[in-house]
Write an enzyme that holds these catalytic residues in place. Structure first.
Site, PDB file in Angstrom:
ATOM      1  CG  ASP A 177      -2.158   0.875   0.942  1.00  0.00           C
ATOM      2  OD1 ASP A 177      -2.582   1.324  -0.037  1.00  0.00           O
ATOM      3  OD2 ASP A 177      -2.670   1.712   2.081  1.00  0.00           O
ATOM      4  CG  ASP A 192     -13.388   1.311   2.337  1.00  0.00           C
ATOM      5  OD1 ASP A 192     -13.054   0.048   2.188  1.00  0.00           O
ATOM      6  OD2 ASP A 192     -14.368   1.668   1.568  1.00  0.00           O
ATOM      7  CG  ASP A 206      -3.862  -2.116  -3.769  1.00  0.00           C
ATOM      8  OD1 ASP A 206      -4.941  -2.151  -4.588  1.00  0.00           O
ATOM      9  OD2 ASP A 206      -3.942  -1.760  -2.558  1.00  0.00           O
TER      10      ASP A 206
END
Length: 378
Positions: A169, A359, A207
């Protein structure tokens, strides 16, 4: 990352199973050590599925957390109106539902909550992915084996998400992972050792490809080499394993750009890959993702057997028009998880992120938030 990504933080107990704790309505999850976590017309997507008597039991939920504010911006997409046809249930064919998850813990602990029936039937009754998010070499093999052996005993297919790549991330809300690529490679070896010989779907490192612009060219090449190795190791350990690589989603990179990176990461090779995944923890419509994934696969090349899996956990109303990525209002459940999509080159619709896990705006990142789950499911 500059456009929406998945962003997931998952945590768990020493056995790798998710547990509930805290949260805005008494839901949520603890943040302890290791973690574990298809044929229909696109114009009639079942937005709020209900489990049938043939649906499979819930793979551990994805502990999705919020990305950095620059990270998960969902691009605008019209929000279709729900029709009676869209509310029809669809079976979850052949997928394994893990018996320990934040949503199941909440359901068991709140039998009198007025939202319990809706959350239990429309979310907890469905299979979702099991996430492995921390670098715990000593326990990872046993934790993976616990899930895969349970799936094999039921004759069902677990969905596993290794999520421990270094610089995960890009230092955002889901930062963490292995301390370096050598440590990651060794962790993947131990992850693969727990797979057994049965069929399993591996959603490899959300990701990790689409968000790789934050790395230098050299760092990106090293990461892609480790991802290619990871796919080979997993498929060598379990030839029945199906490994999918990170394609981001339809609102992010152009298909040709994403495919170029994916090729460097091994996604075009049958030795390491069965195709790509998209829309993890995001909201883009299934129709948009189908078109995008096919374009990525066309640009990627490789054997014609390569396909795609799509996260449909929250995309029933498409992406919000304002680009909001953090627990946006007005979203709904998407297509129920299934291995039978009826769509060429689309191998599965999966709930990679567990609906109702925040989230970071409706609850703590990665925790089960009952009010959010209820809004998605009703």
């Amino acid at each position: 990352m500059a456009a929406a990504a998945s962003v997931v933080v998952a945590v768990g107990t020493a056995t790798g199973l998710l547990t509930a704790l805290g949260g805005d309505d008494g839901g949520g999850a603890d943040r302890a050590g290791p973690q574990a976590s298809r044929s229909v017309r696109l114009d009639a997507l079942p937005v709020s599925p209900s489990p049938s008597s043939t649906s499979s039991p819930s793979a551990e939920p994805s502990r999705s957390a919020s990305p950095s504010p620059t990270a998960r911006r969902a691009t605008p997409s019209p929000s279709p109106k729900r029709t009676p046809a869209q509310q029809e249930p669809r079976p979850s064919t052949g997928l394994y539902r893990h018996p320990d998850s934040q949503v199941l813990d909440w359901v068991r602990a709140h039998p009198g909550d007025p939202r319990q029936d809706v959350i239990a039937s429309r979310i907890a009754g469905y299979p979702a992915a099991v996430w492995f998010t921390d670098h715990t070499p000593a326990t990872i093999t046993a934790r993976v084996r616990a899930v895969t052996s349970a799936g094999a005993a039921q004759g069902r297919v677990p969905v596993l998400v290794p999520y421990a790549i270094p610089d995960r991330d890009c230092g955002g809300h889901s930062e963490g992972g292995a301390p370096g690529l050598d440590a990651y490679d060794a962790w993947i070896d131990r992850f693969a050792a727990g797979l057994g010989s049965g069929e399993v779907i591996v959603v490899l490192e959300p990701d990790s490809v689409a968000q790789s612009e934050c790395l230098s060219a050299g760092e990106r090449a090293d990461r892609f080499a480790s991802l290619a190795r990871a796919g080979r190791v997993i498929k060598d350990a379990d030839p029945a394993a199906r490994v999918y690589y990170d394609a981001g989603h339809s609102g992010w990179h152009a298909p040709a750009q994403q495919a170029a990176w994916l090729k460097q990461a091994g996604a075009a090779s049958a030795d390491s890959s069965d195709g790509v995944f998209s829309n993890v923890s995001n909201f883009h419509t299934t129709a948009d993702e189908v078109a995008y994934d096919r374009a990525v696969l066309d640009s990627l090349g490789g054997p014609p057997s390569l396909g795609a899996v799509i996260d449909t956990s929250r995309n029933g109303n498409g992406a919000p028009s304002d680009g909001q990525w953090c627990d946006p209002a007005g979203r709904k459940l998407g297509r129920a998880p299934t291995l039978t999509t009826g769509m060429g080159r689309i191998d599965a619709y999966l709930w990679v992120k567990l609906p109702g896990e925040s989230d970071g705006c409706r609850g703590e990142p990665g925790t089960f938030t009952p009010s959010y789950a209820y809004d998605l499911a009703r």
